[in-house]
Design a protein around this motif. Sequence first.
Motif, PDB file in Angstrom:
ATOM      1  N   ARG B  29      25.329  25.502  34.142  1.00 14.96           N
ATOM      2  CA  ARG B  29      25.834  24.309  33.472  1.00 14.96           C
ATOM      3  C   ARG B  29      27.078  24.641  32.658  1.00 14.96           C
ATOM      4  NH1 ARG B  29      20.628  22.070  31.990  1.00 14.96           N
ATOM      5  NH2 ARG B  29      20.907  23.183  30.045  1.00 14.96           N
ATOM      6  N   LEU B  30      27.106  25.828  32.080  1.00 15.68           N
ATOM      7  CA  LEU B  30      28.291  26.249  31.333  1.00 15.68           C
ATOM      8  C   LEU B  30      29.502  26.335  32.252  1.00 15.68           C
ATOM      9  CD1 LEU B  30      29.590  27.266  28.732  1.00 15.68           C
ATOM     10  CD2 LEU B  30      28.783  29.556  29.295  1.00 15.68           C
ATOM     11  N   ARG B  31      29.303  26.876  33.448  1.00 15.74           N
ATOM     12  CA  ARG B  31      30.415  26.970  34.397  1.00 15.74           C
ATOM     13  C   ARG B  31      30.888  25.585  34.804  1.00 15.74           C
ATOM     14  NH1 ARG B  31      29.368  30.920  39.276  1.00 15.74           N
ATOM     15  NH2 ARG B  31      31.524  30.276  39.679  1.00 15.74           N
ATOM     16  N   ILE B  32      29.949  24.677  35.003  1.00 15.75           N
ATOM     17  CA  ILE B  32      30.306  23.306  35.363  1.00 15.75           C
ATOM     18  C   ILE B  32      31.140  22.672  34.256  1.00 15.75           C
ATOM     19  CG2 ILE B  32      29.385  20.990  35.748  1.00 15.75           C
ATOM     20  CD1 ILE B  32      27.011  22.259  37.172  1.00 15.75           C
ATOM     21  N   VAL B  33      30.668  22.794  33.024  1.00 16.70           N
ATOM     22  CA  VAL B  33      31.375  22.195  31.887  1.00 16.70           C
ATOM     23  C   VAL B  33      32.765  22.802  31.730  1.00 16.70           C
ATOM     24  CG1 VAL B  33      31.403  22.035  29.375  1.00 16.70           C
ATOM     25  CG2 VAL B  33      29.299  21.542  30.625  1.00 16.70           C
ATOM     26  N   GLU B  34      32.846  24.125  31.849  1.00 18.97           N
ATOM     27  CA  GLU B  34      34.153  24.768  31.696  1.00 18.97           C
ATOM     28  C   GLU B  34      35.101  24.377  32.827  1.00 18.97           C
ATOM     29  OE1 GLU B  34      33.149  29.007  31.074  1.00 18.97           O
ATOM     30  OE2 GLU B  34      33.689  28.651  28.983  1.00 18.97           O
ATOM     31  N   SER B  35      34.573  24.175  34.004  1.00 21.45           N
ATOM     32  CA  SER B  35      35.412  23.737  35.121  1.00 21.45           C
ATOM     33  C   SER B  35      35.922  22.328  34.880  1.00 21.45           C
ATOM     34  CB  SER B  35      34.620  23.799  36.432  1.00 21.45           C
ATOM     35  OG  SER B  35      34.202  25.130  36.713  1.00 21.45           O
ATOM     36  N   LEU B  41      36.721  16.942  38.888  1.00 26.86           N
ATOM     37  CA  LEU B  41      36.191  17.512  40.131  1.00 26.86           C
ATOM     38  C   LEU B  41      35.107  16.604  40.667  1.00 26.86           C
ATOM     39  CD1 LEU B  41      35.779  21.221  38.941  1.00 26.86           C
ATOM     40  CD2 LEU B  41      37.462  20.417  40.596  1.00 26.86           C
ATOM     41  N   CYS B  42      34.890  16.663  41.961  1.00 32.77           N
ATOM     42  CA  CYS B  42      33.722  15.957  42.470  1.00 32.77           C
ATOM     43  C   CYS B  42      32.641  16.975  42.842  1.00 32.77           C
ATOM     44  CB  CYS B  42      34.042  14.984  43.607  1.00 32.77           C
ATOM     45  SG  CYS B  42      35.232  15.522  44.809  1.00 32.77           S
ATOM     46  N   THR B  43      31.473  16.477  43.090  1.00 30.32           N
ATOM     47  CA  THR B  43      30.313  17.336  43.288  1.00 30.32           C
ATOM     48  C   THR B  43      30.587  18.459  44.291  1.00 30.32           C
ATOM     49  OG1 THR B  43      29.001  15.340  42.959  1.00 30.32           O
ATOM     50  CG2 THR B  43      27.855  17.298  43.709  1.00 30.32           C
ATOM     51  N   CYS B  44      31.232  18.099  45.388  1.00 28.15           N
ATOM     52  CA  CYS B  44      31.465  19.093  46.445  1.00 28.15           C
ATOM     53  C   CYS B  44      32.310  20.257  45.941  1.00 28.15           C
ATOM     54  CB  CYS B  44      32.118  18.421  47.645  1.00 28.15           C
ATOM     55  SG  CYS B  44      33.609  17.517  47.215  1.00 28.15           S
ATOM     56  N   HIS B  45      33.280  19.971  45.067  1.00 25.40           N
ATOM     57  CA  HIS B  45      34.085  21.046  44.490  1.00 25.40           C
ATOM     58  C   HIS B  45      33.204  22.004  43.698  1.00 25.40           C
ATOM     59  CE1 HIS B  45      37.588  18.011  44.626  1.00 25.40           C
ATOM     60  NE2 HIS B  45      37.759  18.895  45.606  1.00 25.40           N
ATOM     61  N   ILE B  47      30.094  22.527  43.997  1.00 28.11           N
ATOM     62  CA  ILE B  47      29.243  23.287  44.907  1.00 28.11           C
ATOM     63  C   ILE B  47      30.001  24.506  45.408  1.00 28.11           C
ATOM     64  CG2 ILE B  47      28.085  23.239  47.144  1.00 28.11           C
ATOM     65  CD1 ILE B  47      27.543  20.256  46.650  1.00 28.11           C
ATOM     66  N   ALA B  48      31.258  24.268  45.800  1.00 27.97           N
ATOM     67  CA  ALA B  48      32.066  25.361  46.321  1.00 27.97           C
ATOM     68  C   ALA B  48      32.374  26.388  45.241  1.00 27.97           C
ATOM     69  CB  ALA B  48      33.367  24.805  46.914  1.00 27.97           C
ATOM     70  N   ILE B  49      32.699  25.907  44.052  1.00 28.99           N
ATOM     71  CA  ILE B  49      33.085  26.799  42.958  1.00 28.99           C
ATOM     72  C   ILE B  49      31.923  27.686  42.519  1.00 28.99           C
ATOM     73  CG2 ILE B  49      33.726  26.848  40.507  1.00 28.99           C
ATOM     74  CD1 ILE B  49      35.414  24.339  41.018  1.00 28.99           C
ATOM     75  N   ILE B  57      23.374  21.223  41.674  1.00 36.13           N
ATOM     76  CA  ILE B  57      24.553  20.686  40.983  1.00 36.13           C
ATOM     77  C   ILE B  57      24.321  19.254  40.539  1.00 36.13           C
ATOM     78  CG2 ILE B  57      26.988  20.084  41.259  1.00 36.13           C
ATOM     79  CD1 ILE B  57      26.607  23.019  41.130  1.00 36.13           C
ATOM     80  N   SER B  58      23.799  18.464  41.448  1.00 36.45           N
ATOM     81  CA  SER B  58      23.561  17.055  41.154  1.00 36.45           C
ATOM     82  C   SER B  58      22.600  16.905  39.965  1.00 36.45           C
ATOM     83  CB  SER B  58      23.000  16.359  42.389  1.00 36.45           C
ATOM     84  OG  SER B  58      23.359  15.007  42.422  1.00 36.45           O
ATOM     85  N   ASN B  59      21.627  17.775  39.943  1.00 33.29           N
ATOM     86  CA  ASN B  59      20.668  17.759  38.847  1.00 33.29           C
ATOM     87  C   ASN B  59      21.350  18.025  37.501  1.00 33.29           C
ATOM     88  OD1 ASN B  59      17.983  17.361  38.183  1.00 33.29           O
ATOM     89  ND2 ASN B  59      17.311  18.775  39.792  1.00 33.29           N
ATOM     90  N   HIS B  60      22.167  19.052  37.465  1.00 34.28           N
ATOM     91  CA  HIS B  60      22.837  19.396  36.211  1.00 34.28           C
ATOM     92  C   HIS B  60      23.822  18.305  35.813  1.00 34.28           C
ATOM     93  CE1 HIS B  60      21.120  23.264  35.443  1.00 34.28           C
ATOM     94  NE2 HIS B  60      21.387  23.694  36.647  1.00 34.28           N
ATOM     95  N   LEU B  61      24.482  17.716  36.795  1.00 33.59           N
ATOM     96  CA  LEU B  61      25.424  16.643  36.479  1.00 33.59           C
ATOM     97  C   LEU B  61      24.707  15.443  35.881  1.00 33.59           C
ATOM     98  CD1 LEU B  61      27.864  16.801  39.534  1.00 33.59           C
ATOM     99  CD2 LEU B  61      28.383  17.271  37.135  1.00 33.59           C
ATOM    100  N   ARG B  62      23.518  15.192  36.359  1.00 33.88           N
ATOM    101  CA  ARG B  62      22.745  14.090  35.789  1.00 33.88           C
ATOM    102  C   ARG B  62      22.374  14.386  34.335  1.00 33.88           C
ATOM    103  NH1 ARG B  62      17.618  13.735  35.137  1.00 33.88           N
ATOM    104  NH2 ARG B  62      17.181  15.414  36.587  1.00 33.88           N
TER     105      ARG B  62
END
Lengths: 114, 114
Positions: B29-35, B41-45, B47-49, B57-62
């Motif tokens: 989640r930290l990586r997602i937030v920092e990104s 970004l969209c979910t697919c990005h 996922i790739a990152i 990913i979808s879970n953490h975004l929720r």
Amino acid sequence: MVNVMPLEAMPVSPPAVAAQFALLADPLRLRIVESLAREQLCTCHLIAITGAKQTTISNHLRILREADVVLGEAEGRFTWYRLAPGAFAEGLRRLQGITKPGEATPRLRPACAP
Amino acid sequence: MVNVMPLEAMPVSPPAVAAQFALLADPLRLRIVESLAREQLCTCHLIAITGAKQTTISNHLRILREADVVLGEAEGRFTWYRLAPGAFAEGLRRLQGITKPGEATPRLRPACAP
DNA sequence: CGCTGATATCAAAGTATGCTGATGTGGGGT
DNA sequence: ACCCCACATCAGCATACTTTGATATCAGCG
């Protein structure tokens, strides 16, 4: 060659930083840390301040101690605790990096072609 | 009288702030937030990152969405995510308060007479 | 020297949390 | 109209975490 990069410039991996935030993620532990940031305290003070049981406080102090963010100094029957110098410094830097931008976030890449 | 205190001056209770830190306490989640702090970004990005599964990913975004720290905007088949303005502002303030002192912590009270 | 108070440790229990696989939904291209 | 892709939701599982009660340690005092 092992590592010639100065400590301050060395990037800290997400797991390590996340672990720092995890220390602050518990309400009781956050109160303990914020209290110790103001003044040195011993366990009994923290029990009185937070209203938590002795065992609970002692447990959290051990967690904080093992994470090297607080230092405990035994003095007679008491143990004085204080925040370790530089504790949470990396977490603060990362959080500043997250919050800093302020402006609207740019959309840099096209949809989904990683 | 209900509440005349301006929002910025109103103290935030430890549980609420701890919840903010909890959002950053997971490495992924930290990586997602920092990104998302850098660019939309969209979910697919993500996922790739991160290399994580779509469901994860979808879970953490929720989780981040429900905490109001990220905003998702559906656009065709894609959903663009970005950091909400002011996200983690309170967490940053509290962490600055914790780290700020820097100097040696004073011992203000006598041992154990709460 | 034995007692009391401050604190640490340990094991048990209940709860929360993250990951995964299956499945649903809805837009777009053919 | 059909199919594929991006994404969301749900239930189950495994794991981690917090709290608590019982117990151990250890210093100072009478």
